[in-house]
Write a protein that holds these residues in place. Structure first.
Motif, short mmCIF file in Angstrom:
data_model
loop_
_atom_site.label_atom_id
_atom_site.label_comp_id
_atom_site.label_asym_id
_atom_site.label_seq_id
_atom_site.Cartn_x
_atom_site.Cartn_y
_atom_site.Cartn_z
N ASP A 31 0.81 -1.21 0.00
CA ASP A 31 0.00 0.00 0.00
C ASP A 31 0.85 1.26 0.00
O ASP A 31 0.43 2.31 -0.48
CB ASP A 31 -0.92 0.00 1.23
CG ASP A 31 -1.91 -1.15 1.18
OD1 ASP A 31 -2.19 -1.62 0.06
OD2 ASP A 31 -2.38 -1.58 2.24
N GLY A 32 2.03 1.20 0.55
CA GLY A 32 2.89 2.37 0.63
C GLY A 32 3.90 2.22 1.75
O GLY A 32 3.96 1.19 2.43
N ILE A 33 4.70 3.24 1.95
CA ILE A 33 5.75 3.20 2.96
C ILE A 33 5.31 3.91 4.23
O ILE A 33 4.35 4.69 4.22
CB ILE A 33 7.06 3.83 2.44
CG1 ILE A 33 6.86 5.34 2.20
CG2 ILE A 33 7.52 3.14 1.17
CD1 ILE A 33 8.15 6.08 1.97
N THR A 34 6.02 3.63 5.31
CA THR A 34 5.75 4.31 6.58
C THR A 34 6.89 5.27 6.88
O THR A 34 8.06 4.97 6.63
CB THR A 34 5.62 3.29 7.72
OG1 THR A 34 6.80 2.47 7.76
CG2 THR A 34 4.40 2.42 7.52
N VAL A 35 6.54 6.43 7.42
CA VAL A 35 7.50 7.50 7.68
C VAL A 35 7.38 7.95 9.12
O VAL A 35 6.27 8.08 9.65
CB VAL A 35 7.27 8.71 6.74
CG1 VAL A 35 8.29 9.81 7.00
CG2 VAL A 35 7.31 8.28 5.28
N LEU A 36 8.52 8.19 9.76
CA LEU A 36 8.54 8.77 11.10
C LEU A 36 9.27 10.10 11.06
O LEU A 36 10.43 10.17 10.66
CB LEU A 36 9.25 7.84 12.09
CG LEU A 36 9.59 8.46 13.46
CD1 LEU A 36 8.32 8.83 14.22
CD2 LEU A 36 10.47 7.52 14.28
N GLU A 37 8.57 11.15 11.44
CA GLU A 37 9.23 12.43 11.70
C GLU A 37 9.32 12.55 13.21
O GLU A 37 8.34 12.88 13.88
CB GLU A 37 8.47 13.61 11.10
CG GLU A 37 9.27 14.90 11.22
CD GLU A 37 8.49 16.15 10.87
OE1 GLU A 37 9.08 17.24 10.94
OE2 GLU A 37 7.29 16.04 10.56
N ALA A 38 10.50 12.28 13.74
CA ALA A 38 10.64 12.12 15.18
C ALA A 38 10.54 13.43 15.95
O ALA A 38 10.19 13.43 17.13
CB ALA A 38 11.98 11.44 15.49
N LEU A 39 10.87 14.54 15.30
CA LEU A 39 10.87 15.85 15.97
C LEU A 39 10.06 16.81 15.11
O LEU A 39 10.60 17.58 14.32
CB LEU A 39 12.30 16.35 16.16
CG LEU A 39 13.25 15.32 16.82
CD1 LEU A 39 14.69 15.64 16.50
CD2 LEU A 39 13.04 15.29 18.31
N SER A 40 8.76 16.77 15.27
CA SER A 40 7.87 17.34 14.26
C SER A 40 7.53 18.82 14.45
O SER A 40 7.20 19.49 13.49
CB SER A 40 6.56 16.53 14.21
OG SER A 40 5.83 16.85 13.07
N ALA A 41 7.56 19.32 15.68
CA ALA A 41 7.23 20.73 15.98
C ALA A 41 5.81 21.07 15.53
O ALA A 41 4.85 20.67 16.17
CB ALA A 41 8.25 21.67 15.36
N THR A 42 5.65 21.77 14.41
CA THR A 42 4.31 22.15 13.94
C THR A 42 3.64 21.06 13.11
O THR A 42 2.45 21.14 12.84
CB THR A 42 4.39 23.41 13.06
OG1 THR A 42 5.21 23.12 11.91
CG2 THR A 42 4.99 24.58 13.82
N GLY A 43 4.42 20.07 12.67
CA GLY A 43 3.88 19.04 11.79
C GLY A 43 3.93 19.43 10.33
O GLY A 43 3.44 18.70 9.46
N LEU A 44 4.53 20.58 10.03
CA LEU A 44 4.56 21.08 8.65
C LEU A 44 5.20 20.08 7.70
O LEU A 44 4.66 19.79 6.63
CB LEU A 44 5.32 22.41 8.61
CG LEU A 44 5.64 22.97 7.22
CD1 LEU A 44 4.36 23.21 6.43
CD2 LEU A 44 6.45 24.27 7.34
N ARG A 45 6.34 19.55 8.08
CA ARG A 45 7.06 18.64 7.19
C ARG A 45 6.24 17.37 6.91
O ARG A 45 6.12 16.93 5.77
CB ARG A 45 8.42 18.27 7.81
CG ARG A 45 9.38 17.58 6.87
CD ARG A 45 10.61 17.13 7.65
NE ARG A 45 11.29 18.25 8.27
CZ ARG A 45 12.33 18.89 7.75
NH1 ARG A 45 12.81 18.51 6.58
NH2 ARG A 45 12.90 19.89 8.39
N SER A 46 5.67 16.80 7.96
CA SER A 46 4.87 15.58 7.80
C SER A 46 3.66 15.81 6.91
O SER A 46 3.31 14.99 6.06
CB SER A 46 4.43 15.06 9.17
OG SER A 46 5.52 14.59 9.92
N ILE A 47 3.01 16.95 7.12
CA ILE A 47 1.82 17.26 6.33
C ILE A 47 2.19 17.49 4.87
O ILE A 47 1.47 17.08 3.96
CB ILE A 47 1.08 18.47 6.93
CG1 ILE A 47 0.58 18.13 8.33
CG2 ILE A 47 -0.09 18.89 6.05
CD1 ILE A 47 0.07 19.32 9.11
N ARG A 48 3.33 18.13 4.65
CA ARG A 48 3.79 18.33 3.27
C ARG A 48 4.07 16.98 2.60
O ARG A 48 3.74 16.78 1.44
CB ARG A 48 5.04 19.21 3.25
CG ARG A 48 4.78 20.68 3.48
CD ARG A 48 5.95 21.53 3.03
NE ARG A 48 6.21 21.36 1.60
CZ ARG A 48 7.24 21.90 0.96
NH1 ARG A 48 8.13 22.62 1.63
NH2 ARG A 48 7.41 21.71 -0.33
#
Length: 509
Positions: free
Chosen positions: A65-82
């Motif tokens: 289905d796809g890959i899994t990603v961990l953003e360990a230090l996300s702050a606002t979540g901007l990077r993950s949402i992008r």
């Protein structure tokens, strides 16, 4: 009379890429200069997923289905949402932060952007979360801490899947660039040197640290892209498992020697691989106590990564995919990646202006110096980390022969040079190489001919790493406290404590 209440600060929105986040200036960390960093993450993740899909197609294996990603230090979540909105082929992203206020911001931004099906907020200590995920590993782990990332590396190399991707940023450039070698050794296990090639040395120190952490668990790394821009470095490495391959780290990691006078650089791997199999130790000392060029003492640094910084196939894929991605820093990224594609696989580099400064001579045009190296039968390229860089496979003796040949037509006033200066030693030495300054057809790289934006632009108003988060976390008690509040009346408390101690001593007497 009723007490007037302070008007609460309203959330403001910031748009980057296809994402809009709500931020409160009081407690959310956001640095607009890092847009290039985040754009690069989007591009690299897109190329990585495309490569995985192509490999599965070639092997006729079932696509997941796809890959899994961990953003360990996300702050606002901007990077993950992008990542969720701009990168296809992702199954789930965990946006984690240890700060409760940051997690609330992440939840709010996830809902605001409508990516609840892909992005999962997490309120956990990053290292603990990675250790807990060693069985259910992530395909990609993104680490972008404030300062040094090494405290997270042990967990990261264990919880990334075989063939997975680590995307790691370091912003403590003063430490990595040689201003505090003892601190660098404490954090990264390597001595940094003050050098014009300090930005590439920083990359190689970080890669060495990642490789060392991975090797403890029978894993090895393949750097896909290593980049130094603005105030930080960022590396993209694949992690694989193989005890046999891990042993090759000894041939890819080594020491660096730099003269204190002429700043000539030599590198030596820790081991060599025998043609018949097995490994052999290198002879020591690799360099003389005094430099052959100028008879000055030498400093030893490292260990650093001596292997390739980039994977040519991956960089080419990045450039090919850029046209299909909308990036705010597209123009700059194209220029930087083209310079990286032209880089030689040679450790470290010299800065042309610094070479000529050592002998107190006028600096030649870059094309002329590059032509001299090419005419002598050697290769040369820029480094993306320095506008005046000379990255070449020519020996140090040839480089200084070119400097001497240039000085003959641009004489230096030698009576103003001290007898023990490196300039006198260099200029008085005989030239052993035939030097030609005729313009070589390959002296001008394609990236320069095409007038690409190759090197970092002038700093903007917001240029810099920003400020460290103001909230401190008490891990034992699970309490968040403001640093400002914690330090209120600090001096008066110290004075009271001192007076109390003196009083107790008097009473005891």
């Amino acid at each position: 009379m009723e007490q007037c209440l302070k008007k609460p600060k309203l959330d403001t929105s910031i748009k980057e890429g296809e994402t809009e986040i709500l931020v409160n200036n009081a407690n959310v960390f956001y640095n607009p200069v890092q847009e290039f960093n985040r754009d690069l993450g989007v591009a690299a993740l897109t190329a990585f997923i495309k490569d995985i899909q192509e490999q599965k197609t070639e092997r006729n294996t079932k696509k997941e289905d796809g890959i899994t990603v961990l953003e360990a230090l996300s702050a606002t979540g901007l990077r993950s949402i992008r990542y969720a909105k701009e990168v296809k082929g992702i199954k789930q992203i965990v946006a984690n932060d240890i700060c409760a206020k940051a997690v609330e911001s992440i939840k709010k931004n996830i809902q605001h952007n409508g990516v609840e099906n892909l992005v999962k907020p997490s309120h956990e200590d990053a290292t603990l979360l990675m250790y807990q995920s060693r069985k259910n590993k992530f395909d990609v782990i993104d680490l972008d801490p404030y300062g040094c990332p090494t405290i997270f590396l042990d967990g990261a190399v264990q919880c990334v899947s075989d063939g997975g991707l680590l995307m790691i940023t370091a912003t403590d450039m003063a430490v990595l660039a040689g201003n505090s070698p003892e601190t660098c050794f404490l954090k990264y296990g390597a001595i940094s040197l003050r050098s014009k090639a300090c930005h590439e040395m920083a990359l190689r120190i970080l890669l060495q640290s990642i490789a060392s952490h991975a090797g403890r668990y029978g894993r090895y790394i393949i750097p896909l892209l290593s980049i130094s821009v603005d105030f930080y470095i960022r590396v993209f490495v694949k992690v694989f498992s193989s005890h046999i391959k891990c042993k090759e780290n000894a041939t890819k990691i080594g020491m660096v020697y730099q003269c204190t006078g002429c700043e000539s650089i030599n590198t030596q791997p820790l081991c060599y691989k025998k043609s018949t199999g097995g490994y052999k130790l290198t002879s020591s000392p690799y360099v003389d106590q005094l430099c052959k060029i100028c008879q000055h003492k030498q400093h030893e640094g490292g260990p650093i990564w001596l292997g390739p910084l980039h994977d040519e196939y991956f960089v080419n894929n990045l450039l090919c995919n850029l046209d299909n991605i909308k990036l705010g820093t597209f123009k700059r990224m194209v220029g930087v990646l083209n310079v990286i594609r032209e880089e030689l696989n040679v450790p470290l580099y010299y800065a042309l202006d610094r070479l000529m400064s050592i002998v107190r001579c006028v600096t030649p045009p870059m094309l002329i110096f590059r032509s001299a190296l090419l005419n002598a039968g050697y290769r040369v390229s820029y480094s993306h980390a320095c506008k005046t860089s000379i990255k070449t496979d020519a020996p140090n003796e040839v480089i200084w022969d070119i400097v001497r040949a240039w000085e003959k037509n641009n004489s230096v006033k030698r009576d103003k040079l001290s007898n023990d200066s490196p300039a006198i030693k260099i200029l008085n030495a005989p030239t052993t190489t035939n030097i030609s300054f005729d313009i070589h057809p390959l002296a001008n790289p394609i990236s320069r001919l095409n007038k690409l934006t190759r090197f970092q632009q002038n700093p903007t108003v917001n240029w810099g790493p920003g400020t460290r988060a103001r909230t401190r976390i008490d891990l034992e008690n699970g309490v968040e406290s403001s640093k400002k509040i914690k330090n209120q009346n600090k001096n008066s408390r110290k004075e009271k404590a001192h007076i109390t101690n003196d009083t107790e001593e008097i009473k005891s007497l």
